[in-house]
Design a protein around this motif. Structure first.
Motif, PDB file in Angstrom:
ATOM      1  N   ARG A 220       0.803  -1.227   0.000  1.00 17.26           N
ATOM      2  CA  ARG A 220       0.000   0.000   0.000  1.00 17.26           C
ATOM      3  C   ARG A 220       0.831   1.270   0.000  1.00 17.26           C
ATOM      4  O   ARG A 220       0.334   2.324  -0.418  1.00 17.26           O
ATOM      5  N   VAL A 221       2.077   1.186   0.467  1.00 21.28           N
ATOM      6  CA  VAL A 221       2.860   2.424   0.633  1.00 21.28           C
ATOM      7  C   VAL A 221       4.002   2.544  -0.370  1.00 21.28           C
ATOM      8  O   VAL A 221       4.706   3.558  -0.381  1.00 21.28           O
ATOM      9  N   THR A 222       4.197   1.528  -1.206  1.00 23.34           N
ATOM     10  CA  THR A 222       5.256   1.613  -2.214  1.00 23.34           C
ATOM     11  C   THR A 222       4.832   2.541  -3.345  1.00 23.34           C
ATOM     12  O   THR A 222       3.714   2.439  -3.862  1.00 23.34           O
ATOM     13  N   ASN A 223       5.715   3.425  -3.726  1.00 24.56           N
ATOM     14  CA  ASN A 223       5.416   4.390  -4.780  1.00 24.56           C
ATOM     15  C   ASN A 223       5.384   3.715  -6.155  1.00 24.56           C
ATOM     16  O   ASN A 223       5.974   2.650  -6.337  1.00 24.56           O
ATOM     17  N   PRO A 224       4.696   4.319  -7.123  1.00 28.49           N
ATOM     18  CA  PRO A 224       4.717   3.774  -8.484  1.00 28.49           C
ATOM     19  C   PRO A 224       6.137   3.564  -8.977  1.00 28.49           C
ATOM     20  O   PRO A 224       7.029   4.383  -8.733  1.00 28.49           O
ATOM     21  N   ASP A 225       6.357   2.444  -9.646  1.00 26.54           N
ATOM     22  CA  ASP A 225       7.661   2.042 -10.166  1.00 26.54           C
ATOM     23  C   ASP A 225       8.622   1.638  -9.052  1.00 26.54           C
ATOM     24  O   ASP A 225       9.831   1.544  -9.274  1.00 26.54           O
ATOM     25  N   GLY A 226       8.079   1.380  -7.848  1.00 27.34           N
ATOM     26  CA  GLY A 226       8.915   0.975  -6.721  1.00 27.34           C
ATOM     27  C   GLY A 226       9.176  -0.525  -6.706  1.00 27.34           C
ATOM     28  O   GLY A 226       8.644  -1.287  -7.509  1.00 27.34           O
ATOM     29  N   ARG A 227      10.021  -0.929  -5.725  1.00 25.57           N
ATOM     30  CA  ARG A 227      10.408  -2.332  -5.595  1.00 25.57           C
ATOM     31  C   ARG A 227      10.240  -2.785  -4.154  1.00 25.57           C
ATOM     32  O   ARG A 227      10.625  -2.062  -3.226  1.00 25.57           O
ATOM     33  N   ILE A 228       9.671  -3.969  -3.984  1.00 33.24           N
ATOM     34  CA  ILE A 228       9.555  -4.586  -2.664  1.00 33.24           C
ATOM     35  C   ILE A 228      10.480  -5.794  -2.635  1.00 33.24           C
ATOM     36  O   ILE A 228      10.364  -6.695  -3.466  1.00 33.24           O
ATOM     37  N   LEU A 229      11.392  -5.816  -1.683  1.00 31.81           N
ATOM     38  CA  LEU A 229      12.317  -6.924  -1.515  1.00 31.81           C
ATOM     39  C   LEU A 229      11.752  -7.905  -0.492  1.00 31.81           C
ATOM     40  O   LEU A 229      11.607  -7.577   0.687  1.00 31.81           O
ATOM     41  N   ALA A 230      11.411  -9.105  -0.942  1.00 33.41           N
ATOM     42  CA  ALA A 230      10.929 -10.159  -0.048  1.00 33.41           C
ATOM     43  C   ALA A 230      12.144 -10.925   0.465  1.00 33.41           C
ATOM     44  O   ALA A 230      12.737 -11.729  -0.257  1.00 33.41           O
ATOM     45  N   ILE A 231      12.519 -10.662   1.732  1.00 31.95           N
ATOM     46  CA  ILE A 231      13.741 -11.210   2.299  1.00 31.95           C
ATOM     47  C   ILE A 231      13.460 -12.432   3.162  1.00 31.95           C
ATOM     48  O   ILE A 231      14.265 -13.355   3.257  1.00 31.95           O
ATOM     49  N   GLY A 232      12.317 -12.447   3.845  1.00 30.42           N
ATOM     50  CA  GLY A 232      11.980 -13.551   4.737  1.00 30.42           C
ATOM     51  C   GLY A 232      10.610 -13.340   5.345  1.00 30.42           C
ATOM     52  O   GLY A 232       9.916 -12.359   5.041  1.00 30.42           O
ATOM     53  N   PHE A 233      10.242 -14.250   6.239  1.00 35.70           N
ATOM     54  CA  PHE A 233       8.883 -14.249   6.796  1.00 35.70           C
ATOM     55  C   PHE A 233       8.936 -14.514   8.304  1.00 35.70           C
ATOM     56  O   PHE A 233       8.363 -15.487   8.804  1.00 35.70           O
ATOM     57  N   ALA A 234       9.653 -13.630   9.012  1.00 31.40           N
ATOM     58  CA  ALA A 234       9.835 -13.809  10.447  1.00 31.40           C
ATOM     59  C   ALA A 234       8.512 -13.797  11.207  1.00 31.40           C
ATOM     60  O   ALA A 234       8.425 -14.327  12.315  1.00 31.40           O
ATOM     61  N   SER A 235       7.483 -13.201  10.622  1.00 31.67           N
ATOM     62  CA  SER A 235       6.163 -13.189  11.269  1.00 31.67           C
ATOM     63  C   SER A 235       5.521 -14.567  11.277  1.00 31.67           C
ATOM     64  O   SER A 235       4.574 -14.810  12.021  1.00 31.67           O
ATOM     65  N   GLY A 236       6.025 -15.462  10.435  1.00 31.15           N
ATOM     66  CA  GLY A 236       5.436 -16.782  10.305  1.00 31.15           C
ATOM     67  C   GLY A 236       4.382 -16.875   9.227  1.00 31.15           C
ATOM     68  O   GLY A 236       3.866 -17.957   8.949  1.00 31.15           O
TER      69      GLY A 236
END
Length: 318
Positions: A220-236
Motif C-alpha cells: 500500500r505504501v510503495t510508490n509507483p515504479d517501486g520495488r519490494i524486496l521479499a527477504i523472509g517471513f519472520a512473522s510466520g
C-alpha cells in the motif's frame, strides 16, 4: 570435538561429534566465532528450505583459522584468519567452508565482527545493490529494522545514499535503528503505520524480512515504479501477492535467498563480502552485536533469537 548437535530424535544438545574432513574444495577451520540467524531456528525445526541430513550442527556464519584444506584448494595457508558461510556446521569446535565462498580476514577485523556481518550485511548488500539497484536519493523503508538483516539494511541504505524509514517494535529498538542511520522511525505496532509512511512520501524500495502484515503495508505504501524486496517471513506468515496491485501501481516484488548464491554463484557472495570487509576496515560499518556467548551456552544463544530478546546479532565464541 564438541558440537551443538541436532539428532534423529529432533532434540539438540552439546555432545561429542566427529571432526569434519574437508572435501577437495573445502577448508577446515577452528571456529573462533559463529553468528546465529533466524534460519538456524528453522533448520533445527526442519522447516528451512535446506534440510541437512541428521545429525548435524546448525550455524551458518563462521570465522576462524584454517587448520586443514582439500587437495584442490589454493590461495589459503594453515593458520590464515578467514570467514565464510556454510549451510550449517558452525556451532562446533571445527567446521568446513567451501573455499570459493571463503575470504581472508584483515587483521583489523575481529572474529566476532566478521561472523556477525556476513549474512546480515551480505543479504542487505545484495538485496539493495544487486537486486533492487537502489539509487542515491530514493526512499528506503525497512521492516524489522532492529533485527540482524534489518539493521544492516538501515546502515547500508544510508551508506548508499538513500533516505531511510525504519520500522521496529518499541522505543528501545527504534532508538537502535535511529543510531544506525535511520532518518525516520515508526513503531510497527502503530495503528496508523500506513498513514505515517505515506505522510513521509511513501517508499521507493521496501526491505521486508517480516512478511505478514508488514508485506500488506508495503503493497500500500510503495510508490509507483517501486520495488519490494521479499527477504523472509519472520512473522510466520508467507504473504499472497495480489497481482492486480502490482499491475496498477507498476511495482515489482523481488525475492532474495542469499544462501542460494552459494550454489549457483558463490563468487557473487565472496565479491560482496570483500566489499563489505573493505568498508568495515574503513570504519564505514558498525556491526551491532547484542550478545556474545560461549559454545557451551549455544542453547541459550538460540533462545535469545527465538524469544526476540536480541537486537542486531547474537554470536557464539570459542
Amino acid at each position: 570435538m564438541i558440537g551443538y548437535v541436532v539428532n534423529e530424535l529432533g532434540s539438540a544438545e552439546l555432545q561429542d561429534t566427529p571432526k569434519p574432513i574437508p572435501a577437495p574444495n573445502e577448508v577446515l577451520i577452528k571456529m573462533e566465532a559463529c553468528a546465529l540467524n533466524f534460519a538456524d531456528l528453522l533448520l533445527i525445526k526442519g522447516t528451512y528450505q535446506e534440510k541437512p541430513a541428521l545429525p548435524f550442527c546448525p550455524g551458518m556464519e563462521i570465522a576462524g583459522r584454517v587448520v586443514d584444506m582439500g587437495a584442490d584448494v589454493s590461495g589459503f595457508s594453515i593458520g590464515d584468519r578467514v570467514a565464510g558461510v556454510a549451510g550449517h556446521g558452525g556451532l562446533a569446535e571445527y567446521a568446513v567452508l567451501e573455499a570459493a565462498a571463503t575470504v581472508a580476514l584483515p587483521d583489523a577485523v575481529g572474529f566476532a565482527e566478521a561472523a556477525a556481518f556476513q549474512v546480515a550485511y551480505g543479504t542487505s548488500h545484495l538485496a539493495l545493490s544487486h537486486r533492487a539497484n537502489i539509487k542515491a536519493g530514493e526512499t528506503l523503508l525497512v521492516f524489522g529494522a532492529a533485527g540482524g538483516v534489518g539493521l544492516a539494511a538501515v546502515e547500508l541504505g544510508k551508506l548508499m545514499g538513500a533516505r531511510v524509514i525504519a520500522s521496529a517494535r518499541g522505543e528501545d529498538k527504534l532508538a537502535i535503528a535511529k543510531a544506525a542511520g535511520a532518518d525516520h522511525v515508526i513503531d510497527s505496532d502503530a495503528p496508523d503505520i500506513r498513514e505515517q509512511i505515506k505522510a513521509l512520501g511513501g517508499a521507493d524500495v521496501v526491505y521486508d524480512p517480516v512478511g505478514g502484515a508488514a508485506f500488506d503495508t508495503a503493497m500500500r505504501v510503495t510508490n509507483p515504479d517501486g520495488r519490494i524486496l521479499a527477504i523472509g517471513f519472520a512473522s510466520g506468515t508467507v504473504p499472497q501477492i495480489p497481482a492486480n496491485i502490482l499491475l496498477v501501481k507498476n511495482i515489482s516484488v523481488i525475492g532474495l535467498y542469499w544462501g542460494g548464491y552459494r550454489k549457483f554463484a558463490p563468487k557473487v557472495l565472496s565479491d560482496s563480502l570483500k566489499t563489505l570487509l573493505d568498508w568495515q576496515v574503513e570504519g564505514r560499518l558498525t556491526p551491532h552485536i547484542s550478545h556474545q556467548l560461549a559454545l557451551s551456552e549455544a542453547a541459550s544463544a538460540l533462545s535469545l533469537l527465538k524469544t526476540r530478546k536480541s537486537t542486531g546479532k547474537v554470536v557464539v565464541v570459542a
